[in-house]
Design a protein around this motif. Structure first.
Motif, PDB file in Angstrom:
ATOM      1  N   THR A  94       0.775  -0.570   0.103  1.00 46.21           N
ATOM      2  CA  THR A  94      -0.045   0.323  -0.223  1.00 46.21           C
ATOM      3  C   THR A  94       0.695   1.270  -0.074  1.00 46.21           C
ATOM      4  O   THR A  94       1.793   1.384   0.798  1.00 46.21           O
ATOM      5  CB  THR A  94      -0.321  -0.261   1.102  1.00 46.21           C
ATOM      6  OG1 THR A  94      -1.751  -1.390   1.235  1.00 46.21           O
ATOM      7  CG2 THR A  94      -1.558   1.513   1.256  1.00 46.21           C
TER       8      THR A  94
ATOM      9  N   ILE B 195       0.434   5.041   0.523  1.00 39.72           N
ATOM     10  CA  ILE B 195      -0.069   6.624   0.348  1.00 39.72           C
ATOM     11  C   ILE B 195       0.633   7.832   0.494  1.00 39.72           C
ATOM     12  O   ILE B 195       2.278   7.844   0.541  1.00 39.72           O
ATOM     13  CB  ILE B 195      -0.751   6.396   1.749  1.00 39.72           C
ATOM     14  CG1 ILE B 195      -2.168   5.265   2.022  1.00 39.72           C
ATOM     15  CG2 ILE B 195      -1.636   7.333   1.535  1.00 39.72           C
ATOM     16  CD1 ILE B 195      -1.398   4.473   2.904  1.00 39.72           C
TER      17      ILE B 195
ATOM     18  N   ILE C 105      -2.163  -1.055  -3.522  1.00 40.42           N
ATOM     19  CA  ILE C 105      -2.627  -0.231  -3.653  1.00 40.42           C
ATOM     20  C   ILE C 105      -2.130   1.057  -3.166  1.00 40.42           C
ATOM     21  O   ILE C 105      -1.109   1.414  -2.889  1.00 40.42           O
ATOM     22  CB  ILE C 105      -3.720  -0.129  -1.746  1.00 40.42           C
ATOM     23  CG1 ILE C 105      -4.549  -1.385  -2.551  1.00 40.42           C
ATOM     24  CG2 ILE C 105      -4.458   0.676  -1.917  1.00 40.42           C
ATOM     25  CD1 ILE C 105      -5.017  -1.787  -1.249  1.00 40.42           C
TER      26      ILE C 105
ATOM     27  N   ASN D 220      -2.983   5.348  -3.065  1.00 37.93           N
ATOM     28  CA  ASN D 220      -3.914   6.142  -2.976  1.00 37.93           C
ATOM     29  C   ASN D 220      -3.004   7.250  -2.789  1.00 37.93           C
ATOM     30  O   ASN D 220      -2.564   7.779  -2.208  1.00 37.93           O
ATOM     31  CB  ASN D 220      -4.402   6.017  -1.217  1.00 37.93           C
ATOM     32  CG  ASN D 220      -5.872   4.389  -1.557  1.00 37.93           C
ATOM     33  OD1 ASN D 220      -5.982   4.636  -2.510  1.00 37.93           O
ATOM     34  ND2 ASN D 220      -6.315   4.422   0.271  1.00 37.93           N
TER      35      ASN D 220
ATOM     36  N   LYS E  30      -6.461   5.288  -6.416  1.00 35.75           N
ATOM     37  CA  LYS E  30      -7.292   6.614  -6.065  1.00 35.75           C
ATOM     38  C   LYS E  30      -6.852   7.525  -5.673  1.00 35.75           C
ATOM     39  O   LYS E  30      -5.540   7.790  -4.539  1.00 35.75           O
ATOM     40  CB  LYS E  30      -8.052   5.758  -5.284  1.00 35.75           C
ATOM     41  CG  LYS E  30      -9.640   4.514  -5.714  1.00 35.75           C
ATOM     42  CD  LYS E  30     -10.545   4.117  -5.104  1.00 35.75           C
ATOM     43  CE  LYS E  30     -11.287   3.300  -5.578  1.00 35.75           C
ATOM     44  NZ  LYS E  30     -11.238   1.851  -4.608  1.00 35.75           N
TER      45      LYS E  30
HETATM   46  C1  LIG Z   1      -7.508   3.849  -0.161  1.00 35.13           C
HETATM   47  O1  LIG Z   1      -8.348   3.934  -0.875  1.00 35.13           O
HETATM   48  C2  LIG Z   1      -9.394   2.872  -0.262  1.00 35.13           C
HETATM   49  C3  LIG Z   1     -10.527   3.868  -1.467  1.00 35.13           C
HETATM   50  O2  LIG Z   1     -10.936   4.901  -1.265  1.00 35.13           O
HETATM   51  C4  LIG Z   1     -10.012   2.836   0.947  1.00 35.13           C
HETATM   52  O3  LIG Z   1     -11.069   2.165   0.559  1.00 35.13           O
HETATM   53  C5  LIG Z   1      -8.778   2.518   1.153  1.00 35.13           C
HETATM   54  O4  LIG Z   1      -9.398   2.886   2.861  1.00 35.13           O
HETATM   55  C6  LIG Z   1      -7.629   3.506   1.338  1.00 35.13           C
HETATM   56  N1  LIG Z   1      -6.024   2.967   1.834  1.00 35.13           N
HETATM   57  C7  LIG Z   1      -6.026   3.555   2.732  1.00 35.13           C
HETATM   58  C8  LIG Z   1      -4.717   2.965   2.947  1.00 35.13           C
HETATM   59  O5  LIG Z   1      -5.750   4.931   3.215  1.00 35.13           O
END
Ligand SMILES: *[C@@H]1O[C@H](CO)[C@@H](O)[C@H](O)[C@H]1NC(C)=O
Ligand SMILES: *[C@@H]1O[C@H](CO)[C@@H](O)[C@H](O)[C@H]1NC(C)=O
Ligand SMILES: *[C@@H]1O[C@H](CO)[C@@H](O)[C@H](O)[C@H]1NC(C)=O
Ligand SMILES: *[C@@H]1O[C@H](CO)[C@@H](O)[C@H](O)[C@H]1NC(C)=O
Ligand SMILES: *[C@@H]1O[C@H](CO)[C@@H](O)[C@H](O)[C@H]1NC(C)=O
Ligand SMILES: *[C@@H]1O[C@H](CO)[C@@H](O)[C@H](O)[C@H]1NC(C)=O
Ligand SMILES: *[C@@H]1O[C@H](CO)[C@@H](O)[C@H](O)[C@H]1NC(C)=O
Ligand SMILES: *[C@@H]1O[C@H](CO)[C@@H](O)[C@H](O)[C@H]1NC(C)=O
Length: 357
Positions: free
Chosen positions: A215, A217, A242, A244, A274
């Motif tokens: 992940t 961020i 992921i 973000n 995202k």
């Molecule tokens: C990443 O984005 C998704 C969708 O907006 C969200 O569900 C998730 O919690 C986020 N993860 C983090 C680690 O910020």
């Protein structure tokens, strides 16, 4: 009698060397502890201006039993170095605290205060797991393994660097806080989390590199590059990650003036992004410009999206996909059927034939 006694003594010495339990509670314990192949690393503060260096016997297991902090001083670093083959390092969730706010000035490695960099130098093979790195002064992990390495269950938490401080002129105080810099072969990074202000992963050279289920961020996403002259990157898998709230999700950048380099066989699959602020996917041969005049001295080949779909949503005003290749320098098969990009705008790729885009 004498010879039997000598044999027993010799056997005893070997047994002691193999069975000893090292324990490190200060820098002065290190030289003795590293003669053992089982070591407990306890919590303590490393004196300012010094690094904790573990140069280990093959097959050593290190287990953390406390958090490590580093005294604050402007110097070159690294703060922590681990060297050895077939090592097992178990962090057990313990922290290495780099004291980032002491150094952060919004300028990173460009100027300003000298910062220990990288914070964590990983020159081991085996498994490095379960560590949380907090507040790296600049880059967090720099990886130069001598044989296959698995890095798993690691966290880089530079989230405090997102905020400005009284030296950063309104910018994020943390800068050049790369999560993982990789410049070697046979590396797998799995199940890690990075919250920072620069690349989550930056691959500068190397083959057989897997970045899976991580992940990322707040930073600059997952990157190959910047690629300079005479380097090769091949066999990269970026899967199930992921990304973000980052500038980019997936990026390859090569320096426009670089020559004699190749980047080949890169596969992206199952990634989800995202809140992407600039580019969903960007492959750009014009670095340090962005979408400027591309160079042709780095050949990029066979960049593909594999099943399952990578789903990338960019912010309005951001670019879904941008590919800026030099003439004849992006070759081979580029099949992007398994990329789904949404939001923002998109522009046609230049000097490359991409199927399924
Ligand atoms: C990443 O984005 C998704 C969708 O907006 C969200 O569900 C998730 O919690 C986020 N993860 C983090 C680690 O910020
Ligand atoms: C280094 O400075 C930072 C920021 O002021 C602080 O959070 C950290 O505790 C300091 N580290 C040590 C070992 O004193
Ligand atoms: C990487 O793995 C390959 C194939 O197993 C091996 O030939 C090579 O020596 C390894 N290189 C490093 C640096 O581990
Ligand atoms: C900036 O903030 C730090 C930590 O809060 C403080 O120690 C320092 O004196 C401040 N510097 C200036 C120039 O205000
Ligand atoms: C690729 O690297 C992994 C470690 O990440 C290693 O286990 C594997 O043997 C390597 N494969 C080849 C073909 O070198
Ligand atoms: C990473 O997480 C996945 C899913 O939870 C798990 O199957 C896998 O074993 C983990 N990898 C490592 C090296 O622990
Ligand atoms: C591409 O890279 C992957 C992952 O390292 C490897 O398994 C595969 O054999 C490579 N394919 C080619 C054609 O080199
Ligand atoms: C991407 O979206 C497709 C369609 O909704 C879905 O089937 C796929 O599982 C998604 N990929 C990931 C990595 O979640």
């Amino acid at each position: 009698m004498l010879s039997v006694f000598s044999v027993l003594l010799f056997a005893g010495a070997v047994l002691v060397a193999e069975a000893c339990q090292g324990s490190i509670s200060s820098l002065s314990d290190v030289d003795y502890a590293v003669k053992c192949t089982t070591i407990t690393l306890r919590g303590f503060t490393v004196p300012a201006g010094q690094g904790l260096i573990l140069n280990l016997l093959p097959g050593t297991t290190v287990t953390m039993a406390g958090d490590i902090s580093f005294g604050n001083k402007s110097w070159a670093g690294p703060l922590f170095t681990i060297i050895g083959t077939s090592i097992t390092f178990n962090g057990n969730g313990h922290k290495f605290n780099g004291g980032g706010p002491f150094y952060w000035d919004g300028k990173g490695l460009n100027s300003g205060t000298q910062k220990p960099d990288p914070m964590m130098k990983i020159k081991m093979s085996g498994t490095f797991q379960g560590v949380t790195v907090v507040n790296s002064p600049a880059r967090a992990f720099s990886v130069a393994n001598p044989a296959p390495l698995l890095m798993t269950g690691l966290t880089v938490d530079d989230s405090q660097g997102d905020y400005a401080n009284n030296r950063s002129k309104g910018l994020a105080a943390g800068h050049n806080t790369d999560g993982f810099d990789v410049g070697s072969d046979n590396v797998t990074i799995q199940n890690c989390t990075v919250h920072n202000q620069d690349d989550c992963l930056a691959i500068n050279k190397g083959k057989n590199i897997t970045f899976d289920r991580n992940t990322c961020i707040g930073g600059h996403g997952i990157s190959i590059g910047s690629i300079g002259s005479n380097v090769a990157v091949s066999g990269v898998i970026v899967s199930n990650n992921i990304i973000n709230e980052s500038d980019q999700a997936l990026r390859i950048k090569t320096i426009a003036s670089a020559t004699g380099s190749v980047v080949g066989n890169v596969t992206y699959s199952g990634n989800t992004a995202k809140g992407i602020r600039k580019f969903g996917v960007i492959i750009d041969q014009s670095y340090p410009s962005t979408l400027g005049t591309p160079g042709t001295g780095t050949i990029i080949s066979n960049v593909n999206f594999g099943s399952p779909f990578s789903n990338i949503t960019v912010n309005s005003g951001a670019n879904q996909v941008a590919v800026n290749c030099g003439s004849g320098s992006c070759i081979g098969t580029w099949n992007w059927y398994y990329l789904s990009a949404k939001g923002g705008v998109t522009s046609p790729p230049s000097n490359v034939n991409i199927l399924g885009l």
